[in-house]
Design an enzyme around this catalytic site. Structure first.
Site, PDB file in Angstrom:
ATOM      1  N   GLU A  43       0.837  -1.205   0.000  1.00  0.00           N
ATOM      2  CA  GLU A  43       0.000   0.000   0.000  1.00  0.00           C
ATOM      3  C   GLU A  43       0.870   1.253   0.000  1.00  0.00           C
ATOM      4  O   GLU A  43       0.607   2.215  -0.747  1.00  0.00           O
ATOM      5  CB  GLU A  43      -0.912   0.000   1.222  1.00  0.00           C
ATOM      6  CG  GLU A  43      -1.740   1.258   1.392  1.00  0.00           C
ATOM      7  CD  GLU A  43      -2.207   1.462   2.814  1.00  0.00           C
ATOM      8  OE1 GLU A  43      -2.649   2.584   3.125  1.00  0.00           O
ATOM      9  OE2 GLU A  43      -2.122   0.516   3.625  1.00  0.00           O
ATOM     10  N   ASP A  47       0.681   3.798  -3.171  1.00  0.00           N
ATOM     11  CA  ASP A  47       0.220   5.166  -2.950  1.00  0.00           C
ATOM     12  C   ASP A  47       1.107   6.158  -3.695  1.00  0.00           C
ATOM     13  O   ASP A  47       0.619   7.121  -4.307  1.00  0.00           O
ATOM     14  CB  ASP A  47       0.220   5.454  -1.451  1.00  0.00           C
ATOM     15  CG  ASP A  47      -0.152   6.889  -1.138  1.00  0.00           C
ATOM     16  OD1 ASP A  47      -1.270   7.303  -1.475  1.00  0.00           O
ATOM     17  OD2 ASP A  47       0.680   7.607  -0.547  1.00  0.00           O
ATOM     18  N   ASP A 116      -7.241   1.104   0.696  1.00  0.00           N
ATOM     19  CA  ASP A 116      -5.871   0.655   0.994  1.00  0.00           C
ATOM     20  C   ASP A 116      -5.462  -0.499   0.079  1.00  0.00           C
ATOM     21  O   ASP A 116      -4.330  -0.541  -0.416  1.00  0.00           O
ATOM     22  CB  ASP A 116      -5.771   0.205   2.451  1.00  0.00           C
ATOM     23  CG  ASP A 116      -5.880   1.363   3.435  1.00  0.00           C
ATOM     24  OD1 ASP A 116      -5.806   2.528   2.998  1.00  0.00           O
ATOM     25  OD2 ASP A 116      -6.044   1.087   4.638  1.00  0.00           O
ATOM     26  N   GLU A 119      -4.568   0.537  -3.467  1.00  0.00           N
ATOM     27  CA  GLU A 119      -3.193   1.033  -3.555  1.00  0.00           C
ATOM     28  C   GLU A 119      -2.184  -0.113  -3.482  1.00  0.00           C
ATOM     29  O   GLU A 119      -1.154  -0.087  -4.169  1.00  0.00           O
ATOM     30  CB  GLU A 119      -2.930   2.044  -2.450  1.00  0.00           C
ATOM     31  CG  GLU A 119      -3.693   3.346  -2.638  1.00  0.00           C
ATOM     32  CD  GLU A 119      -3.484   4.342  -1.516  1.00  0.00           C
ATOM     33  OE1 GLU A 119      -3.723   5.541  -1.744  1.00  0.00           O
ATOM     34  OE2 GLU A 119      -3.080   3.925  -0.402  1.00  0.00           O
TER      35      GLU A 119
END
Length: 223
Positions: A43, A47, A116, A119
């Site tokens: 994650e 991101d 989450d 990502e």
């Protein structure tokens, strides 16, 4: 078809490439409650890849806009809520690995968890293939939302929900009309209807994607 084969086929469908290391994607959908290595590190990586990809796309697409306006667009498109909506539309909730308590707490439908995991899937694509593949994966699912107004950075189902509220209409109703095809290549036809307004239908490889497409068609037709 085994569970791992179904999972691998789903990854291939949403990414557009055959996974080389399926373990990466398994980790990407594993919640901390499951008791194994979870998605948090992926994650973190995803991101950053998402942010750079969307920022680059916005920079090229809106060459005359100031930094503040670009930032506003970026923040909407990379928000946890929006990532969760994208995740829901591609069927992520069907593949989450959750512990019992997390399941009981409703984590499977949690916008935070889904965002989450979206990502983390981006991070997995980056590691499994390369940055270009991760960019293509992102733009495949985000590109339609990178358009003229902040309203366009909204998932079609959310936009339709808001449209019905703003126009004093009943909430949209989604119905599965038909399921066709072999087990490994199912197609779902979904109808969305709003009382006293109309309806629209769409077909896709998951119910969530069909609902998304139907909502988009409805908005194009009636909104």
């Amino acid at each position: 078809m085994s569970d791992i084969e179904k999972f691998s086929q789903w990854i291939r469908d949403i990414v557009g490439r055959k996974p080389k290391d399926i373990a990466l994607y398994s980790r990407a959908v594993t919640h901390g409650s499951f008791g194994e290595e979870d998605y948090q590190r992926l994650e973190f990586l995803g991101d950053r890849v998402l942010g750079l990809t969307i920022a680059s796309e916005l920079y090229g697409r809106y060459s005359s806009e100031p930094e503040g306006k670009l930032s506003q667009r970026l923040n909407g498109l990379v928000s946890g809520k929006f990532c969760g909506e994208i995740a829901r539309s591609i069927g992520v909730s069907n593949h989450l690995l959750l512990g019992k308590q997390a399941r009981d707490d409703g984590a499977r439908q949690s916008a935070k968890v889904l965002g989450d995991v979206m990502e983390s899937l981006i991070g997995a694509v980056y590691l499994d293939h390369d940055f270009e593949a991760a960019q293509q994966f992102i733009l495949k699912h985000w590109s339609a939302h990178i358009s003229g107004t902040s309203k366009d950075a909204q998932h079609p189902k959310s936009a339709l929900q808001e449209w019905t509220a703003a126009n004093n209409r009943k909430v949209p109703e989604y119905d599965l009309v038909e399921k066709t095809g072999p087990h490994h290549d199912l197609q779902f036809r979904v109808r969305v209807s709003v009382s006293k307004v109309g309806e629209a239908e769409a077909t896709a490889s998951s119910i969530q994607a069909a609902q998304t497409d139907a909502a988009k068609l409805f908005l194009e037709k009636f909104a």
